[in-house]
Design an enzyme around this catalytic site. Structure first.
Site, PDB file in Angstrom:
ATOM      1  N   HIS A  18       0.722  -1.195  -0.008  1.00  0.00           N
ATOM      2  CA  HIS A  18       0.062   0.083   0.030  1.00  0.00           C
ATOM      3  C   HIS A  18       0.738   1.173   0.111  1.00  0.00           C
ATOM      4  O   HIS A  18       1.984   1.107  -0.308  1.00  0.00           O
ATOM      5  CB  HIS A  18      -1.169   0.010   1.259  1.00  0.00           C
ATOM      6  CG  HIS A  18      -0.413  -0.084   2.553  1.00  0.00           C
ATOM      7  ND1 HIS A  18       0.194   0.938   2.990  1.00  0.00           N
ATOM      8  CD2 HIS A  18      -0.374  -0.921   3.589  1.00  0.00           C
ATOM      9  CE1 HIS A  18       0.746   0.788   4.186  1.00  0.00           C
ATOM     10  NE2 HIS A  18       0.276  -0.448   4.689  1.00  0.00           N
ATOM     11  N   HIS A  21       4.174   1.378   2.043  1.00  0.00           N
ATOM     12  CA  HIS A  21       5.116   0.508   1.375  1.00  0.00           C
ATOM     13  C   HIS A  21       5.960   1.284   0.257  1.00  0.00           C
ATOM     14  O   HIS A  21       7.100   1.203  -0.217  1.00  0.00           O
ATOM     15  CB  HIS A  21       4.889  -0.875   1.103  1.00  0.00           C
ATOM     16  CG  HIS A  21       3.988  -1.853   2.205  1.00  0.00           C
ATOM     17  ND1 HIS A  21       2.907  -2.183   2.156  1.00  0.00           N
ATOM     18  CD2 HIS A  21       4.387  -1.870   3.486  1.00  0.00           C
ATOM     19  CE1 HIS A  21       2.489  -2.420   3.282  1.00  0.00           C
ATOM     20  NE2 HIS A  21       3.459  -2.315   4.113  1.00  0.00           N
ATOM     21  N   CYS A 126       2.511  -8.553  21.327  1.00  0.00           N
ATOM     22  CA  CYS A 126       1.686  -8.046  20.369  1.00  0.00           C
ATOM     23  C   CYS A 126       1.888  -8.925  19.206  1.00  0.00           C
ATOM     24  O   CYS A 126       3.110  -8.831  18.716  1.00  0.00           O
ATOM     25  CB  CYS A 126       1.685  -6.655  20.020  1.00  0.00           C
ATOM     26  SG  CYS A 126       0.883  -6.267  18.650  1.00  0.00           S
ATOM     27  N   CYS A 129       2.972  -6.984  16.136  1.00  0.00           N
ATOM     28  CA  CYS A 129       4.440  -6.578  16.343  1.00  0.00           C
ATOM     29  C   CYS A 129       5.441  -7.655  16.161  1.00  0.00           C
ATOM     30  O   CYS A 129       6.598  -7.651  15.989  1.00  0.00           O
ATOM     31  CB  CYS A 129       4.620  -5.581  17.277  1.00  0.00           C
ATOM     32  SG  CYS A 129       3.931  -3.920  17.378  1.00  0.00           S
ATOM     33  N   CYS A 144      -1.335  -2.918  22.783  1.00  0.00           N
ATOM     34  CA  CYS A 144      -0.240  -2.127  22.180  1.00  0.00           C
ATOM     35  C   CYS A 144       0.421  -0.940  21.695  1.00  0.00           C
ATOM     36  O   CYS A 144      -0.903  -0.245  21.104  1.00  0.00           O
ATOM     37  CB  CYS A 144       0.089  -3.242  20.791  1.00  0.00           C
ATOM     38  SG  CYS A 144       1.224  -2.513  19.582  1.00  0.00           S
ATOM     39  N   HIS A 147      -0.304  -0.761  17.632  1.00  0.00           N
ATOM     40  CA  HIS A 147      -1.428  -0.932  16.907  1.00  0.00           C
ATOM     41  C   HIS A 147      -2.626  -0.700  17.722  1.00  0.00           C
ATOM     42  O   HIS A 147      -3.695  -0.864  17.475  1.00  0.00           O
ATOM     43  CB  HIS A 147      -1.590  -2.607  16.687  1.00  0.00           C
ATOM     44  CG  HIS A 147      -0.402  -3.078  15.893  1.00  0.00           C
ATOM     45  ND1 HIS A 147       0.680  -3.041  16.062  1.00  0.00           N
ATOM     46  CD2 HIS A 147      -0.524  -3.048  14.213  1.00  0.00           C
ATOM     47  CE1 HIS A 147       1.650  -3.602  15.017  1.00  0.00           C
ATOM     48  NE2 HIS A 147       0.593  -3.358  13.948  1.00  0.00           N
ATOM     49  N   LYS A 300      -2.402   6.228  11.166  1.00  0.00           N
ATOM     50  CA  LYS A 300      -1.364   5.676  10.384  1.00  0.00           C
ATOM     51  C   LYS A 300      -2.374   4.657   9.332  1.00  0.00           C
ATOM     52  O   LYS A 300      -2.951   3.944   9.788  1.00  0.00           O
ATOM     53  CB  LYS A 300      -0.498   4.834  11.087  1.00  0.00           C
ATOM     54  CG  LYS A 300       0.594   4.059  10.517  1.00  0.00           C
ATOM     55  CD  LYS A 300       1.626   3.118  10.953  1.00  0.00           C
ATOM     56  CE  LYS A 300       2.367   2.271  10.064  1.00  0.00           C
ATOM     57  NZ  LYS A 300       2.652   0.944  10.563  1.00  0.00           N
ATOM     58  N   LYS A 303      -2.811  -2.129   7.429  1.00  0.00           N
ATOM     59  CA  LYS A 303      -3.844  -3.266   7.495  1.00  0.00           C
ATOM     60  C   LYS A 303      -4.543  -3.414   8.830  1.00  0.00           C
ATOM     61  O   LYS A 303      -5.868  -3.621   8.722  1.00  0.00           O
ATOM     62  CB  LYS A 303      -3.200  -4.241   7.017  1.00  0.00           C
ATOM     63  CG  LYS A 303      -4.122  -5.585   6.714  1.00  0.00           C
ATOM     64  CD  LYS A 303      -3.395  -6.725   6.269  1.00  0.00           C
ATOM     65  CE  LYS A 303      -4.144  -7.940   6.503  1.00  0.00           C
ATOM     66  NZ  LYS A 303      -3.951  -9.199   5.914  1.00  0.00           N
TER      67      LYS A 303
END
Ligand code: MSP
Length: 642
Positions: A18, A21, A126, A129, A144, A147, A300, A303
């Site tokens: 996405h 990346h 997590c 992570c 976490c 996330h 952020k 996904k």
């Protein structure tokens, strides 16, 4: 000889690429292209992180083996890299044998240093992570910090790495090498984390099966981060017989080694990785460059948050260079930025279509119309040349410091100067007064044309395809030394110049959004799933009048790739509807089909054509391609659907 090595993070294969990346990869591409352009020997590595629990789970959920999932996702990355002209020299997959050999060699060295021991491991874990957190890093709900999702208490017997022994040496390294983490503000963050005390790190897993077997610890696999970080050296041949590249780009006094990462994985790169390398007695990276996050709705893009941005439609409509430019111009490296189609289109029209496109086409047209090619002399004393001197040094300093938005600003300021020069010298008047053979005319246009060539050289790390087009329009081929020469005066004289289409045709932003509204494709991100509070009453649904209809006329809306004008028979009336299905359907294949339409929508104008309803279609796949819902042939047109 000085060498330059740059890496991207290696991407997990449980997610399709996405915007985040793409950004990391394009940034690394720009950096490497710049260092190559200024004459350094470069190596650019990227790849995929294929082991670990998350991949294991994602594959199982799709009924695939982990490697089959990885193969699929890797293909998507390769495709993406082709589209964006990512000039990586190598692509490492952590499932490759060369990587495994290198990881084993690294572990052998850490082991020989006495930095491993076995103990029981407990903590808040997590799974996104794949990392443990201390209680103080979590919120009251034990979520976490990255996330915001719940962590779980885990307990197992593991191999530990003596990270705690390295706190002093790490702090000393940060002190001596303030360039180790960039931007510098991030270094303070890392140092304060280390100062707050380092716990030893568990580096093996017995619950996870999908990984590199931990040497001498049957039943354990290597912790995915130790496995993944090692890619930066295993891909260069560390641990294999032929390690020339490793010696050239890593273990070499004049080797610059740069990791580009997102700030989410800074701790792994600026604390764990250097500690592993110190233990193994290997050189550390020179710099870890952490960039900010692309946000959508202040979160952020990721996904796990579920607000993915895949700008496929923008790339399809405006080309990969427009997106490369936008990403590098809009985000100040290190800070967060918001992604929106509106911001993209604004920059596209203002910066690319107008400032860059018009300057290039104006100067090219003046040369072509005056001499049918480039001027017949090189002008070495003029205002453009002086402006170039300043632009080049600003650009180069900003590039070396990864301040891409500044580097682009310097180029844009310079383009404005070229434009101003042309406007004040009025070459069209010189031509009229003195004719096309006028030496003055040749000199003025030589200054402008050489100025444009150099803007394209400075732009080439950012927008390689566009730079090639600019060179081509001045009769310079991509292989020609003038396409990569930053010195003034290299534009070939009296070279024929072909007529070229506009670099960035202006976009009608309003029409673009209207057109997007009718496609079934979500333009950005997937809509959030409806929560319980978003359920609707039956009366709400009954407000929508759905009816079957037969398509009687279908034709493409002129100048639109997406829109189709349909006339449908509703039994008692005939209607015109505009549907966003032209990329998927041929008009001939539509006539005679029975479909479902929303019959009571307010009329809307799409690219000037009135639409009185909407045709229902399923939205399929990543891109949300529309697939029309069919109605059996024996259902009469106009029947109510409820
Ligand atoms: N596999 C690990 C990295 C191992 S490196 C030895 C990983 N992979 S990832 O697929 O999750 O990719 C993370 C990287 O993608 C981030 O560090 C960042 O470079 C990029 N991005 C992912 N989402 C992002 C944004 N929303 N914005 C900008 N970049 C982010 O972590």
């Amino acid at each position: 000889m000085k060498t330059f090595y740059a890496t991207t993070p290696i991407y997990y294969v449980n997610d399709l690429p996405h915007i985040g990346h793409i950004y990391s990869t394009v940034v690394t591409d720009v950096i490497t292209r710049f260092h190559r352009l200024i004459g350094e020997k470069t190596w650019f590595l990227t790849g995929t992180d294929e082991h670990g629990q998350n991949i294991e789970k994602a594959a199982a959920a799709q009924g695939l083996t982990p490697i089959a999932l990885a193969d699929r996702v890797v293909e998507r990355y390769r495709e993406l890299y082709r589209t964006f002209e990512i000039a990586n020299d190598d692509f490492i997959r952590t499932t490759e044998a060369r990587h495994r050999r290198g990881v084993e060699a690294l572990i052998a060295r850490i082991s020989a240093a006495g930095d491993f021991y076995t103990a029981k491991h407990e903590g808040w874990y997590c799974s996104s992570c794949e990392a443990f957190y201390t209680e103080k890093e979590l919120d009251e709900g034990k979520n976490c910090p990255v996330h915001g999702r719940p962590t779980v208490w885990e307990s197992e017997e593991n191999v530990f790495f003596r990270l705690s022994n390295y706190a002093g040496r790490l702090l000393e390294h940060y002190e001596k090498h303030p360039e180790f983490v960039q931007p510098e503000s991030r270094l303070a963050e890392v140092a304060s984390f280390v100062k707050s005390g380092l716990n030893d790190l568990s580096v093996s897993r017995s619950k996870v099966k999908w990984g590199i077997p931990f040497p001498n610890h049957p039943g354990h696999v290597v912790y995915v981060w130790l496995d993944a970080l090692a890619n930066y050296i295993t891909a260069l041949g560390f641990g294999s017989e032929d390690d020339r590249r490793y010696r050239e780009f890593w273990d070499h006094t004049e080797a610059e080694r740069v990791h580009v990462i997102g700030k989410d994985i800074l701790r792994f790169h600026a604390v764990y990785w250097p500690a592993f390398l110190m233990s193994a007695g290997l050189p550390l990276p020179t710099t870890v460059r952490a960039h900010g996050w692309w946000l959508r709705d202040a979160k952020k893009v990721s996904k796990s948050v579920g607000n993915i941005v895949r700008p496929d439609h923008l790339v399809a409509d405006f080309g990969p260079d427009a997106l490369r430019y936008f990403l590098l111009r809009e985000m100040a490296f290190g800070q967060d930025a918001s992604f929106s189609d509106e911001a993209f289109l604004t920059r596209y029209n203002a910066d690319l279509a107008n400032d860059l496109g018009n300057t290039v086409s104006r100067v090219a047209a003046l040369c072509r119309q005056s001499f049918g090619g480039t001027p017949n002399e090189v002008c070495t004393d003029n205002d453009v040349l002086r402006a170039y001197g300043t632009a080049r040094s600003e650009w180069q300093a900003a590039m070396a410091d990864c301040q891409f938005n500044r580097a682009l600003e310097a180029i844009w300021k310079y383009l404005a100067e070229i434009n101003g020069f042309v406007v004040t010298r009025e070459p069209w008047k010189i031509k009229k007064a003195e004719g096309a053979d006028s030496a003055r005319l040749h000199r003025v246009l030589s200054a402008a044309a050489e100025g444009v060539r150099l803007s394209a050289v400075m732009l080439s790390p950012f927008v390689p395809k566009t730079s090639r087009k600019i060179f081509e329009s001045f009769g310079v081929e991509a292989k020609d030394p003038a396409a990569a020469d930053l010195d003034w005066g290299r534009l070939p004289v009296s070279r024929p110049m072909p007529e070229m289409p506009a670099l960035f045709p202006r976009a009608d932003a309003d029409a673009y959004f209207k057109e997007k509204d009718v496609t079934t494709t979500p333009t950005t991100g997937e809509p959030a799933p409806a929560g319980p509070e978003e359920r609707i009453a039956i009366e709400d649904f009954q407000k929508v009048r759905l009816r079957t209809a037969k398509i009687v006329v279908a034709e493409r809306v002129p100048k639109s790739n997406k829109l189709m004008r349909l006339e449908v028979d509703l039994g008692d009336e005939r209607r015109q509807i505009v549907a966003g299905i032209a990329a998927q359907y041929e008009p001939e294949a539509l006539v005679g089909r029975n479909v479902v339409v929303v019959a009571n929508l307010r009329p809307a104008k799409l690219m000037g054509v009135e639409s009185n309803g909407m045709v229902l279609a399923a939205s399929v796949g990543e891109a949300g391609a529309p697939v029309l819902l069919d109605v059996p042939a024996d259902v009469p047109a106009g029947s109510k659907v409820k």
